[in-house]
Design a protein around this motif. Structure first.
Motif, PDB file in Angstrom:
ATOM      1  N   PRO A  11       0.836  -1.416  -0.003  1.00 15.00           N
ATOM      2  CA  PRO A  11      -0.015   0.024   0.017  1.00 15.00           C
ATOM      3  C   PRO A  11       0.704   1.157   0.009  1.00 15.00           C
ATOM      4  O   PRO A  11       1.960   1.242   0.673  1.00 15.00           O
ATOM      5  CB  PRO A  11      -0.969  -0.094   1.320  1.00 15.00           C
ATOM      6  CG  PRO A  11      -0.695  -1.438   1.635  1.00 15.00           C
ATOM      7  CD  PRO A  11       0.511  -2.175   1.031  1.00 15.00           C
ATOM      8  N   LEU A  12       0.451   2.300  -0.551  1.00 17.82           N
ATOM      9  CA  LEU A  12       1.269   3.557  -0.683  1.00 17.82           C
ATOM     10  C   LEU A  12       1.694   4.224   0.530  1.00 17.82           C
ATOM     11  O   LEU A  12       2.870   4.728   0.583  1.00 17.82           O
ATOM     12  CB  LEU A  12       0.328   4.643  -1.595  1.00 17.82           C
ATOM     13  CG  LEU A  12       1.095   5.817  -2.065  1.00 17.82           C
ATOM     14  CD1 LEU A  12       2.079   5.334  -3.145  1.00 17.82           C
ATOM     15  CD2 LEU A  12       0.165   6.831  -2.503  1.00 17.82           C
ATOM     16  N   PRO A  13       0.847   4.371   1.362  1.00 11.45           N
ATOM     17  CA  PRO A  13       1.572   4.905   2.710  1.00 11.45           C
ATOM     18  C   PRO A  13       2.709   4.112   3.210  1.00 11.45           C
ATOM     19  O   PRO A  13       3.788   4.545   3.812  1.00 11.45           O
ATOM     20  CB  PRO A  13       0.294   4.940   3.762  1.00 11.45           C
ATOM     21  CG  PRO A  13      -0.893   4.820   2.846  1.00 11.45           C
ATOM     22  CD  PRO A  13      -0.728   4.138   1.645  1.00 11.45           C
ATOM     23  N   ASP A  14       2.581   2.725   3.235  1.00 14.11           N
ATOM     24  CA  ASP A  14       3.422   1.769   3.640  1.00 14.11           C
ATOM     25  C   ASP A  14       4.948   1.814   2.836  1.00 14.11           C
ATOM     26  O   ASP A  14       5.900   1.906   3.276  1.00 14.11           O
ATOM     27  CB  ASP A  14       3.200   0.344   3.830  1.00 14.11           C
ATOM     28  CG  ASP A  14       1.981   0.005   5.038  1.00 14.11           C
ATOM     29  OD1 ASP A  14       2.068   0.865   5.807  1.00 14.11           O
ATOM     30  OD2 ASP A  14       1.533  -0.946   4.895  1.00 14.11           O
ATOM     31  N   CYS A  15       4.653   2.214   1.522  1.00 13.84           N
ATOM     32  CA  CYS A  15       5.787   2.153   0.693  1.00 13.84           C
ATOM     33  C   CYS A  15       6.551   3.381   0.915  1.00 13.84           C
ATOM     34  O   CYS A  15       7.778   3.445   1.002  1.00 13.84           O
ATOM     35  CB  CYS A  15       5.002   2.297  -0.688  1.00 13.84           C
ATOM     36  SG  CYS A  15       6.343   2.400  -2.188  1.00 13.84           S
ATOM     37  N   LYS A  16       5.939   4.617   1.229  1.00  6.60           N
ATOM     38  CA  LYS A  16       6.465   5.887   1.365  1.00  6.60           C
ATOM     39  C   LYS A  16       7.365   5.489   2.848  1.00  6.60           C
ATOM     40  O   LYS A  16       8.652   6.052   2.826  1.00  6.60           O
ATOM     41  CB  LYS A  16       5.641   7.060   1.767  1.00  6.60           C
ATOM     42  CG  LYS A  16       5.038   7.592   0.439  1.00  6.60           C
ATOM     43  CD  LYS A  16       3.913   8.460   0.658  1.00  6.60           C
ATOM     44  CE  LYS A  16       3.483   8.880  -0.740  1.00  6.60           C
ATOM     45  NZ  LYS A  16       2.606  10.368  -0.459  1.00  6.60           N
ATOM     46  N   LYS A  17       6.791   4.934   3.744  1.00  2.00           N
ATOM     47  CA  LYS A  17       7.453   4.724   4.913  1.00  2.00           C
ATOM     48  C   LYS A  17       8.816   4.008   4.816  1.00  2.00           C
ATOM     49  O   LYS A  17       9.853   4.028   5.302  1.00  2.00           O
ATOM     50  CB  LYS A  17       6.661   4.087   6.072  1.00  2.00           C
ATOM     51  CG  LYS A  17       7.233   3.834   7.329  1.00  2.00           C
ATOM     52  CD  LYS A  17       6.230   3.270   8.234  1.00  2.00           C
ATOM     53  CE  LYS A  17       6.913   3.013   9.557  1.00  2.00           C
ATOM     54  NZ  LYS A  17       6.008   2.352  10.621  1.00  2.00           N
ATOM     55  N   LEU A  18       8.600   2.985   4.196  1.00  2.00           N
ATOM     56  CA  LEU A  18       9.721   1.794   3.523  1.00  2.00           C
ATOM     57  C   LEU A  18      10.989   2.715   3.101  1.00  2.00           C
ATOM     58  O   LEU A  18      12.115   2.532   3.197  1.00  2.00           O
ATOM     59  CB  LEU A  18       9.185   0.604   2.758  1.00  2.00           C
ATOM     60  CG  LEU A  18      10.319  -0.379   2.420  1.00  2.00           C
ATOM     61  CD1 LEU A  18      10.899  -0.901   3.525  1.00  2.00           C
ATOM     62  CD2 LEU A  18       9.778  -1.207   1.453  1.00  2.00           C
ATOM     63  N   LEU A  19      10.505   3.529   1.921  1.00  5.04           N
ATOM     64  CA  LEU A  19      11.702   4.422   1.134  1.00  5.04           C
ATOM     65  C   LEU A  19      12.295   5.438   2.150  1.00  5.04           C
ATOM     66  O   LEU A  19      13.382   5.438   1.748  1.00  5.04           O
ATOM     67  CB  LEU A  19      10.732   5.152   0.176  1.00  5.04           C
ATOM     68  CG  LEU A  19      11.587   5.851  -1.208  1.00  5.04           C
ATOM     69  CD1 LEU A  19      12.217   4.902  -1.540  1.00  5.04           C
ATOM     70  CD2 LEU A  19      10.743   6.785  -2.090  1.00  5.04           C
TER      71      LEU A  19
END
Length: 107
Positions: A11-19
Motif C-alpha cells: 500500500p502507498l503509505p507503507d511504501c513511502k515509509k519503507l522508502l
C-alpha cells in the motif's frame, strides 16, 4: 466489462515509509564508511630512533616503550629475551625496527 486497476503489492503509505527508512539507512552507511577513510593509524605515523649495540631484546623493548606508546606481550617460553642484538635506525617505523631486530637475532 469494467477494467479494474491492479492492486499494489505494498500500500502507498507503507511504501513511502519503507522508502524513508531505506534512504536513512543509505545515508548512515555512507557517513559511516566515509569516517573510516580519513586517518592513518598510530603505528603508521610513529617513528623511532634507536642506536643500541649488543643489548638484550628486553632492553630494546624497554627503549621502544619509552619512545612510543607501544606495548609488547610475549610468552617467555617462546621468546628468549636474553639474546643480544644491535639496532641502529633513525626515523624508522615499528615494522622496520622489529624486522631488523628479529632478523639479526636469527643470524
Amino acid at each position: 466489462m469494467k477494467k479494474s486497476k491492479p492492486k499494489q503489492a505494498i500500500p502507498l503509505p507503507d511504501c513511502k515509509k519503507l522508502l524513508r527508512i531505506m534512504k536513512l539507512v543509505l545515508i548512515c552507511l555512507l557517513l559511516g564508511t566515509n569516517m573510516m577513510w580519513g586517518r592513518q593509524a598510530y603505528a603508521q605515523q610513529t617513528t623511532l630512533e634507536l642506536n643500541l649495540k649488543n643489548v638484550t631484546l628486553q632492553e630494546v623493548f624497554y627503549v621502544i616503550r619509552q619512545q612510543s606508546e607501544f606495548e609488547f606481550f610475549y610468552n617467555n617460553d617462546q621468546v628468549d629475551t636474553s639474546v643480544k642484538v644491535s639496532v641502529k635506525l633513525k626515523n624508522a617505523g615499528i615494522h622496520e625496527v622489529l624486522k631488523q631486530m628479529l632478523w639479526k637475532r636469527e643470524r
